[in-house]
Motif scaffolding. Structure first.
Motif, PDB file in Angstrom:
ATOM      1  N   ALA A  51      12.503   6.796  -6.977  1.00 50.27           N
ATOM      2  CA  ALA A  51      11.069   6.750  -7.264  1.00 50.27           C
ATOM      3  C   ALA A  51      10.739   5.354  -7.770  1.00 50.27           C
ATOM      4  O   ALA A  51      11.589   4.673  -8.346  1.00 50.27           O
ATOM      5  N   THR A  52       9.491   4.954  -7.567  1.00 53.08           N
ATOM      6  CA  THR A  52       9.076   3.594  -7.892  1.00 53.08           C
ATOM      7  C   THR A  52       7.785   3.603  -8.701  1.00 53.08           C
ATOM      8  O   THR A  52       6.898   4.419  -8.455  1.00 53.08           O
ATOM      9  N   ALA A  53       7.717   2.713  -9.671  1.00 55.84           N
ATOM     10  CA  ALA A  53       6.477   2.447 -10.407  1.00 55.84           C
ATOM     11  C   ALA A  53       6.136   0.978 -10.198  1.00 55.84           C
ATOM     12  O   ALA A  53       7.016   0.110 -10.266  1.00 55.84           O
ATOM     13  N   ALA A  54       4.862   0.703  -9.935  1.00 52.90           N
ATOM     14  CA  ALA A  54       4.477  -0.655  -9.574  1.00 52.90           C
ATOM     15  C   ALA A  54       3.182  -1.060 -10.243  1.00 52.90           C
ATOM     16  O   ALA A  54       2.296  -0.238 -10.482  1.00 52.90           O
ATOM     17  N   VAL A  55       3.092  -2.340 -10.555  1.00 52.22           N
ATOM     18  CA  VAL A  55       1.850  -2.996 -10.942  1.00 52.22           C
ATOM     19  C   VAL A  55       1.704  -4.163  -9.985  1.00 52.22           C
ATOM     20  O   VAL A  55       2.656  -4.527  -9.287  1.00 52.22           O
ATOM     21  N   PRO A  56       0.530  -4.729  -9.884  1.00 54.77           N
ATOM     22  CA  PRO A  56       0.360  -5.837  -8.941  1.00 54.77           C
ATOM     23  C   PRO A  56       1.417  -6.920  -9.126  1.00 54.77           C
ATOM     24  O   PRO A  56       1.561  -7.512 -10.190  1.00 54.77           O
ATOM     25  N   GLY A  57       2.218  -7.134  -8.090  1.00 59.90           N
ATOM     26  CA  GLY A  57       3.226  -8.182  -8.108  1.00 59.90           C
ATOM     27  C   GLY A  57       4.585  -7.773  -8.626  1.00 59.90           C
ATOM     28  O   GLY A  57       5.545  -8.541  -8.486  1.00 59.90           O
ATOM     29  N   VAL A  58       4.727  -6.594  -9.221  1.00 61.14           N
ATOM     30  CA  VAL A  58       6.012  -6.170  -9.800  1.00 61.14           C
ATOM     31  C   VAL A  58       6.228  -4.691  -9.507  1.00 61.14           C
ATOM     32  O   VAL A  58       5.303  -3.887  -9.625  1.00 61.14           O
TER      33      VAL A  58
END
Length: 309
Positions: A198-205
């Protein structure tokens, strides 16, 4: 931040316990102990995540109409425990600081005369709403939130971990019907074993958490336990039924007569290691487990051979 020993998600109980049912299989989570057993080595659907089965958490600051209170105190609400009759009452969010307790305040204040707006932190994902609490921030028009305002890789990893949708193990065995005293029982998992991410993301990371199954501990109901390093080997047609499983088996020495329901309760607990990586960093979380349940009828072999004369 979610604690490894106490996580709360939004879901609802599975209601279809028909053998072989695969509806909602992608977003199952472990059943409550003793639930979902169909009595023949198969299981029904488990609890279901509300909002779908997405394993991606996309987080960002969202423009809002928030206005800070004049006294700097942020008022939130919480639901009283059910045994008090329910209802909602106001509460004040505070945080401890050196020398006492102060009211929570915005992380940044607007510059007089500078156009901009207040932004709130939002995580768009199934089963979780705003899993990372952050105070409102003022962002000037045309600017992006600075690195200090964004979550750390470890915080994103915690969110990714909460998005892991570990499958409920499905127990299978041979003999396919009743087990026999002194005849080897083969056990394996027909589903619920395999790498999950599973992945958690913010803009650019972005940060990804990966869960890997490492072993299965079987509680056979007769007091015996078996630990297998894999999902087990499925019994194939043409194999000698008297031969033991090459990697995951058990032999019952007593029938299940006299047991509740004349069956042995069987549980298969899968152990998972959880690692995360992203933004040039990595780490581990405490291990997780999922459990599948079934019930085996074990008969005396001679009881099956009393009609030949």
């Amino acid at each position: 931040m979610p604690a490894p020993v106490c996580d709360l998600g939004a879901g609802k109980g599975g209601g279809d316990s028909k053998p072989g049912n695969t509806a909602g299989k992608g977003n199952q989570v472990p059943d409550r102990p003793g639930s979902g057993d169909s009595g023949n080595g198969q299981r029904g659907t488990g609890d279901v995540i509300i909002g779908g089965d997405s394993n991606l958490a996309s987080c960002s600051y969202v423009k809002s109409d928030y206005q800070p209170p004049s006294d700097g105190v942020v008022t939130i609400a919480f639901t009283k425990p059910l045994d008090t009759g329910g209802g909602v009452q106001p509460a004040v969010f505070t945080r401890p600081v050196a020398g006492g307790v102060v009211a929570a305040r915005a992380a940044a204040q607007p510059v007089p005369g500078q156009p901009g707006a207040w932004y709130l932190w939002k995580c768009s994902t199934a089963g979780v709403a705003d899993g990372l609490f952050r105070p409102p921030v003022w962002i000037a028009d045309g600017q992006q939130p600075g690195a200090a305002l964004l979550p750390s890789p470890a915080e994103l990893a915690a969110m990714a971990r909460k998005q892991l949708r570990l499958p409920t193990p499905t127990i299978a065995a041979n003999p396919a019907a009743d087990q026999l005293v002194n005849l080897p029982t083969w056990m394996w998992l027909s589903s619920g074993w395999g790498l999950v991410s599973a992945t958690a993301a913010v803009p650019g990371v972005s940060v990804t958490a990966v869960a890997r199954p490492t072993s299965v501990t079987w509680a056979m109901g007769d007091g015996g336990t078996v630990t297998c390093s894999g999902a087990g080997t499925a019994f194939r047609s043409g194999t000698d039924p008297k031969s033991p499983s090459p990697d995951c088996g058990h032999t019952y020495r007593h029938s299940s007569a006299g047991q509740p329901g004349q069956k042995y309760p069987v549980a298969a607990r899968v152990h998972w290691t959880v690692n995360w990586s992203g933004a040039g960093q990595s780490g581990t979380f405490p291990d997780l487990t999922t459990t599948g349940n079934a019930a085996f009828t074990v008969a005396e072999s001679q009881a099956l051979n009393n009609g030949g004369g």
